[in-house]
Write a protein that holds these residues in place. Structure first.
Motif, PDB file in Angstrom:
ATOM      1  N   UNK A   8       9.778  -6.116  46.402  1.00  8.53           N
ATOM      2  CA  UNK A   8      11.205  -5.862  46.628  1.00  8.53           C
ATOM      3  C   UNK A   8      11.634  -6.334  48.029  1.00  8.53           C
ATOM      4  N   UNK A   9      10.802  -6.050  49.038  1.00  6.05           N
ATOM      5  CA  UNK A   9      11.117  -6.529  50.391  1.00  6.05           C
ATOM      6  C   UNK A   9      11.034  -8.049  50.474  1.00  6.05           C
ATOM      7  N   UNK A  10      10.074  -8.632  49.755  1.00  6.79           N
ATOM      8  CA  UNK A  10       9.962 -10.091  49.740  1.00  6.79           C
ATOM      9  C   UNK A  10      11.211 -10.714  49.113  1.00  6.79           C
ATOM     10  N   UNK A  11      11.706 -10.113  48.022  1.00  9.16           N
ATOM     11  CA  UNK A  11      12.945 -10.608  47.404  1.00  9.16           C
ATOM     12  C   UNK A  11      14.125 -10.480  48.357  1.00  9.16           C
ATOM     13  N   UNK A  12      14.189  -9.374  49.091  1.00 10.48           N
ATOM     14  CA  UNK A  12      15.263  -9.200  50.067  1.00 10.48           C
ATOM     15  C   UNK A  12      15.151 -10.252  51.169  1.00 10.48           C
ATOM     16  N   UNK A  13      13.939 -10.488  51.655  1.00 12.21           N
ATOM     17  CA  UNK A  13      13.741 -11.531  52.668  1.00 12.21           C
ATOM     18  C   UNK A  13      14.148 -12.897  52.156  1.00 12.21           C
ATOM     19  N   UNK A  14      13.798 -13.197  50.902  1.00 15.42           N
ATOM     20  CA  UNK A  14      14.188 -14.475  50.301  1.00 15.42           C
ATOM     21  C   UNK A  14      15.693 -14.591  50.141  1.00 15.42           C
ATOM     22  N   UNK A  15      16.336 -13.499  49.720  1.00 16.09           N
ATOM     23  CA  UNK A  15      17.797 -13.506  49.554  1.00 16.09           C
ATOM     24  C   UNK A  15      18.493 -13.701  50.900  1.00 16.09           C
ATOM     25  N   UNK A  16      17.994 -13.037  51.931  1.00 13.34           N
ATOM     26  CA  UNK A  16      18.597 -13.200  53.266  1.00 13.34           C
ATOM     27  C   UNK A  16      18.411 -14.624  53.781  1.00 13.34           C
ATOM     28  N   UNK A  17      17.257 -15.216  53.495  1.00 12.58           N
ATOM     29  CA  UNK A  17      17.031 -16.611  53.890  1.00 12.58           C
ATOM     30  C   UNK A  17      18.014 -17.531  53.173  1.00 12.58           C
ATOM     31  N   UNK A  18      18.252 -17.271  51.899  1.00  9.37           N
ATOM     32  CA  UNK A  18      19.191 -18.093  51.137  1.00  9.37           C
ATOM     33  C   UNK A  18      20.620 -17.925  51.658  1.00  9.37           C
ATOM     34  N   UNK A  19      20.977 -16.719  52.032  1.00  8.04           N
ATOM     35  CA  UNK A  19      22.311 -16.485  52.629  1.00  8.04           C
ATOM     36  C   UNK A  19      22.433 -17.269  53.931  1.00  8.04           C
ATOM     37  N   UNK A  20      21.371 -17.273  54.723  1.00 10.04           N
ATOM     38  CA  UNK A  20      21.398 -18.069  55.950  1.00 10.04           C
ATOM     39  C   UNK A  20      21.524 -19.556  55.609  1.00 10.04           C
ATOM     40  N   UNK A  21      20.856 -19.985  54.535  1.00 11.88           N
ATOM     41  CA  UNK A  21      20.965 -21.377  54.098  1.00 11.88           C
ATOM     42  C   UNK A  21      22.396 -21.745  53.724  1.00 11.88           C
ATOM     43  N   UNK A  22      23.098 -20.822  53.071  1.00 12.47           N
ATOM     44  CA  UNK A  22      24.511 -21.065  52.732  1.00 12.47           C
ATOM     45  C   UNK A  22      25.324 -21.242  54.011  1.00 12.47           C
ATOM     46  N   UNK A  23      25.103 -20.361  54.971  1.00 20.29           N
ATOM     47  CA  UNK A  23      25.864 -20.464  56.231  1.00 20.29           C
ATOM     48  C   UNK A  23      25.504 -21.750  56.974  1.00 20.29           C
ATOM     49  N   UNK A  75      11.574 -13.083  57.770  1.00 18.23           N
ATOM     50  CA  UNK A  75      12.516 -12.011  57.438  1.00 18.23           C
ATOM     51  C   UNK A  75      11.802 -10.858  56.734  1.00 18.23           C
ATOM     52  N   UNK A  76      10.912 -11.183  55.806  1.00 22.13           N
ATOM     53  CA  UNK A  76      10.145 -10.140  55.117  1.00 22.13           C
ATOM     54  C   UNK A  76       9.277  -9.385  56.112  1.00 22.13           C
ATOM     55  N   UNK A  77       8.649 -10.102  57.016  1.00 17.55           N
ATOM     56  CA  UNK A  77       7.816  -9.498  58.058  1.00 17.55           C
ATOM     57  C   UNK A  77       8.647  -8.548  58.918  1.00 17.55           C
ATOM     58  N   UNK A  78       9.845  -8.971  59.273  1.00 17.02           N
ATOM     59  CA  UNK A  78      10.724  -8.113  60.062  1.00 17.02           C
ATOM     60  C   UNK A  78      11.147  -6.861  59.316  1.00 17.02           C
ATOM     61  N   UNK A  79      11.308  -6.974  58.011  1.00 14.66           N
ATOM     62  CA  UNK A  79      11.776  -5.841  57.199  1.00 14.66           C
ATOM     63  C   UNK A  79      10.677  -4.833  56.853  1.00 14.66           C
ATOM     64  N   UNK A  80       9.415  -5.229  56.972  1.00 15.01           N
ATOM     65  CA  UNK A  80       8.335  -4.375  56.470  1.00 15.01           C
ATOM     66  C   UNK A  80       8.061  -3.134  57.303  1.00 15.01           C
TER      67      UNK A  80
END
Length: 130
Positions: A81-96, A68-73
């Motif tokens: 900041x992008x790494x944190x966003x990638x991590x947050x998006x991964x966690x959101x996917x984990x919730x789903x 996700x971070x790679x895609x966002x860069x």
């Protein structure tokens, strides 16, 4: 060693954005398909199955956060900041994903699995940020 890593990062940044996002979608689909398997177990022994599942959650979500971070860069180097966003998006996917598992026979969505997903995502964030 840092020269090798720098060359790998530069090569990764030259990969076109659609291919990066294809990698994200493929990894997320793999997670979805694995989560959709009823009765998925490595071993009948909980002392073996549970630790292996925890390690799997960590590894799978570390890769997802990295992708996700790679895609966002874009064409620039990843920032914390992008790494944190990638991590947050991964966690959101984990919730789903945990919610999805509540609908699969013999599977359950477990908050503790979400913790391991978060550990994996944060490991990726730390590695990328530092």
């Amino acid at each position: 060693m840092s020269r090798v890593i720098a060359r790998l990062v530069d090569a990764a940044l030259r990969v076109p954005a659609p291919l990066r996002w294809l990698a994200v979608v493929a990894w997320a689909a793999m997670i979805f398909l694995a989560s959709n398997q009823p009765g998925l177990a490595v071993s009948e022994d909980p002392g073996v199955d549970r630790p292996l599942r925890q390690v799997a959650h960590i590894g799978v979500y570390a890769v997802l956060a990295s992708l996700l971070t790679w895609g966002l860069t874009g064409r620039r180097h990843p920032t914390p900041k992008l790494a944190l966003l990638g991590g947050a998006l991964a966690l959101i996917y984990g919730i789903s994903d945990e919610w999805h598992q509540t609908m699969v026979p013999t599977r359950t969505g477990r908050p503790e699995d979400l913790v391991w997903d978060g550990v994996g995502a944060m490991i990726a964030v730390a590695v990328i940020a530092f």
